[in-house]
Design a protein around this motif. Structure first.
Motif, PDB file in Angstrom:
ATOM      1  N   LEU A  59       0.802  -1.220   0.000  1.00  0.00           N
ATOM      2  CA  LEU A  59       0.000   0.000   0.000  1.00  0.00           C
ATOM      3  C   LEU A  59       0.837   1.273   0.000  1.00  0.00           C
ATOM      4  CD1 LEU A  59      -2.816  -1.267   2.278  1.00  0.00           C
ATOM      5  CD2 LEU A  59      -3.096  -0.389  -0.013  1.00  0.00           C
ATOM      6  N   ASN A  60       2.163   1.140   0.045  1.00  0.00           N
ATOM      7  CA  ASN A  60       2.948   2.361  -0.016  1.00  0.00           C
ATOM      8  C   ASN A  60       4.000   2.289  -1.136  1.00  0.00           C
ATOM      9  OD1 ASN A  60       4.290   4.700   0.504  1.00  0.00           O
ATOM     10  ND2 ASN A  60       4.267   4.475   2.717  1.00  0.00           N
ATOM     11  N   PHE A  61       4.958   1.361  -0.991  1.00  0.00           N
ATOM     12  CA  PHE A  61       6.060   1.352  -1.965  1.00  0.00           C
ATOM     13  C   PHE A  61       5.597   0.958  -3.365  1.00  0.00           C
ATOM     14  CE2 PHE A  61       8.594  -0.064   1.973  1.00  0.00           C
ATOM     15  CZ  PHE A  61       8.617   1.233   2.437  1.00  0.00           C
ATOM     16  N   ARG A  62       4.741  -0.083  -3.417  1.00  0.00           N
ATOM     17  CA  ARG A  62       4.257  -0.547  -4.712  1.00  0.00           C
ATOM     18  C   ARG A  62       2.744  -0.400  -4.784  1.00  0.00           C
ATOM     19  NH1 ARG A  62       7.327  -0.722  -8.680  1.00  0.00           N
ATOM     20  NH2 ARG A  62       5.784  -2.050  -9.615  1.00  0.00           N
ATOM     21  N   ALA A  63       2.227   0.726  -4.333  1.00  0.00           N
ATOM     22  CA  ALA A  63       0.779   0.893  -4.276  1.00  0.00           C
ATOM     23  C   ALA A  63       0.159   0.868  -5.671  1.00  0.00           C
ATOM     24  CB  ALA A  63       0.432   2.201  -3.573  1.00  0.00           C
ATOM     25  N   PHE A  64       0.946   1.187  -6.666  1.00  0.00           N
ATOM     26  CA  PHE A  64       0.420   1.204  -8.037  1.00  0.00           C
ATOM     27  C   PHE A  64      -0.029  -0.203  -8.439  1.00  0.00           C
ATOM     28  CE2 PHE A  64       1.095   1.631 -12.726  1.00  0.00           C
ATOM     29  CZ  PHE A  64       0.059   2.523 -12.914  1.00  0.00           C
ATOM     30  N   ALA A 109       4.462  -9.500  -1.566  1.00  0.00           N
ATOM     31  CA  ALA A 109       3.402  -8.584  -1.996  1.00  0.00           C
ATOM     32  C   ALA A 109       2.961  -8.907  -3.419  1.00  0.00           C
ATOM     33  CB  ALA A 109       3.894  -7.149  -1.896  1.00  0.00           C
ATOM     34  N   MET A 110       3.941  -9.261  -4.280  1.00  0.00           N
ATOM     35  CA  MET A 110       3.585  -9.604  -5.660  1.00  0.00           C
ATOM     36  C   MET A 110       2.693 -10.839  -5.700  1.00  0.00           C
ATOM     37  SD  MET A 110       7.220  -8.950  -7.460  1.00  0.00           S
ATOM     38  CE  MET A 110       6.905  -9.939  -8.890  1.00  0.00           C
ATOM     39  N   VAL A 111       3.013 -11.830  -4.854  1.00  0.00           N
ATOM     40  CA  VAL A 111       2.204 -13.055  -4.845  1.00  0.00           C
ATOM     41  C   VAL A 111       0.810 -12.773  -4.310  1.00  0.00           C
ATOM     42  CG1 VAL A 111       2.007 -15.334  -3.796  1.00  0.00           C
ATOM     43  CG2 VAL A 111       4.162 -14.610  -4.760  1.00  0.00           C
ATOM     44  N   LEU A 112       0.707 -11.907  -3.286  1.00  0.00           N
ATOM     45  CA  LEU A 112      -0.616 -11.535  -2.783  1.00  0.00           C
ATOM     46  C   LEU A 112      -1.451 -10.912  -3.892  1.00  0.00           C
ATOM     47  CD1 LEU A 112      -0.127  -9.987   0.747  1.00  0.00           C
ATOM     48  CD2 LEU A 112      -1.504 -11.929   0.133  1.00  0.00           C
TER      49      LEU A 112
END
Lengths: 314, 98
Positions: A143-148, B59-62
């Motif tokens: 939700l911050n670094f890769r929020a896109f 995060a990518m897998v989520l």
């Protein structure tokens, strides 16, 4: 106890491989679907073994739960099988082509996986965590670094719901034709527990594994349970038209946050560090609500009618 | 972590094989799900090997899990419509197209 963990990993890996085979080649579609659901649950165990509790939560809630509900509901609506074998026997056993290809592919993939260098963004993420506004590194990345990425992901969920709804209006009854008499009472009893669990997961996301995705999935599953129990509360254009905006709420809130920070002199999606914590909590709340309703909408499999038929299903 | 790397490769080949060989659309969709799980497993295992633990692949897998469930839902809806449409003229079940 090193041998015990190795034995556990091996057992888990063999079981997962066997279940994957069963889900594609087991006799009977029902057996295949149930094998896949068990596969998802065991995968959650594997994620825990790999130190990925966030993914384990999401896999158990979405991968096994919501996907299983989708598959079972599709299975019940499927026209009866016409007796032809599920697998083309001629092509399945064309060993001259398949076996060498599979072995070469398998060994190449295994070798590539073996030699792959480990990625190294762990240090950078830990260094920037102080500015992120949350303590859980996965939530900070999401939700911050890769929020896109997350913005696009919610966009894809919304797109999926739009595509399914555009396929036509829902015509079949959704509840089982002979529901268990205990189901409505049980649904009413359990739904507050679903709401409580998803709120807890949402709140927990800031500092520990959890967050909007497992929370939304749990809430969506609660909605599906209520649907199976015979409730028809949501998403009609007649009575609940304005409520349908919740479907797009997550996407709109993220877009608003991304563009809004431009107004205070930051870059796209670059939150001011002082505001990052509350902003992420707000985005998680809206995204969780949206995800719950979107998963519910995906489960419906068609556009809800203008008004639910409230009469008892014969 | 070796069992998981091998499992990722095995699941990938199994999923690919199932995607080509199975005839029933539902089994094809299941094969596609197994295939994506294999990719996720590879990503997370490689992240586990990194020192310290790398949260970016997590995060990518989520994200990927949520995209997979949308894909599955759309594919199931399309396949069910196709099956109903294919039997619409001659079969005993006729869909209400209007």
């Amino acid at each position: 106890m090193a041998w015990a963990t190795v034995a556990f990993d091996l057992l888990l890996a063999v079981g997962l491989g066997w279940l994957a085979w069963q889900s594609m080649h087991g006799t009977g579609l029902f057996r295949a679907v149930v094998s896949f659901m068990v596969f998802g649950l065991l995968m959650a165990l594997a994620w825990v073994r790999l130190d990925a509790p966030d993914i384990a939560l999401a896999e158990a809630a979405i991968g096994a739960g919501i996907t299983g509900a989708l598959l079972l509901s599709a299975l019940s609506r499927w026209p009866e099988a016409d007796g032809s074998p599920d697998v083309d026997r001629r092509r399945r056993w064309a060993p001259g082509f398949w076996m060498p290809t599979a072995i070469v592919l398998l060994s190449l993939l295994g070798l590539a996986a073996w030699r792959l260098p480990a990625p190294g963004l762990g240090v950078e993420t830990a260094a920037a965590l102080g500015l992120a506004g949350v303590d859980n590194p996965v939530t900070a990345v999401l939700l911050n670094f890769r929020a896109f990425d997350t913005l696009l992901e919610i966009g894809i969920l919304l797109l999926g719901a739009v595509v399914i709804w555009s396929l036509g209006t829902l015509s079949q009854p959704l509840a089982p034709t002979a529901p268990s008499p205990a189901l409505p009472a049980l649904g009413r009893l359990l739904f507050p527990a679903f709401v409580l669990a998803s709120t807890y997961l949402l709140w927990r996301g800031g500092h520990a594994p959890g967050g909007a995705f497992p929370a939304g999935a749990v809430l969506g599953a609660g909605g599906i349970l209520m649907l199976l129990a015979g409730a028809r509360p949501w998403l009609t254009s007649d009575e609940h038209g304005p409520w349908r905006w919740i479907l797009a709420l997550g996407l709109l809130a993220m877009l608003a946050a991304a563009v809004g920070v431009l107004a205070v002199g930051q870059d796209f999606f670059q939150y001011p560090p002082a505001l990052a914590g509350p902003l992420i909590l707000l985005l998680e709340l809206t995204a969780g609500l949206s995800i719950a309703l979107l998963l519910f909408a995906l489960y419906l499999g068609g556009q809800p009618p203008v008004r639910w038929d409230r009469g008892p299903t014969p | 972590m070796t069992p998981y790397l091998v499992l990722a490769a095995v699941l990938f080949v199994l999923g690919l094989h199932g995607l080509f060989v199975c005839r029933h659309p539902l089994r094809k969709i299941l094969a596609l799900n197994v295939l994506t799980t294999a990719v996720f497993l590879l990503l997370v295992t490689v992240a586990r090997l990194a020192e310290p633990l790398d949260p970016v692949p997590h995060a990518m897998v989520l994200t990927g899990i949520v995209v997979t469930v949308s894909t599955t839902a759309v594919a199931l809806a399309l396949a069910a419509r196709l099956a109903a449409f294919g039997r619409g003229t001659g079969g005993k079940r006729r869909t209400d197209g209007s």
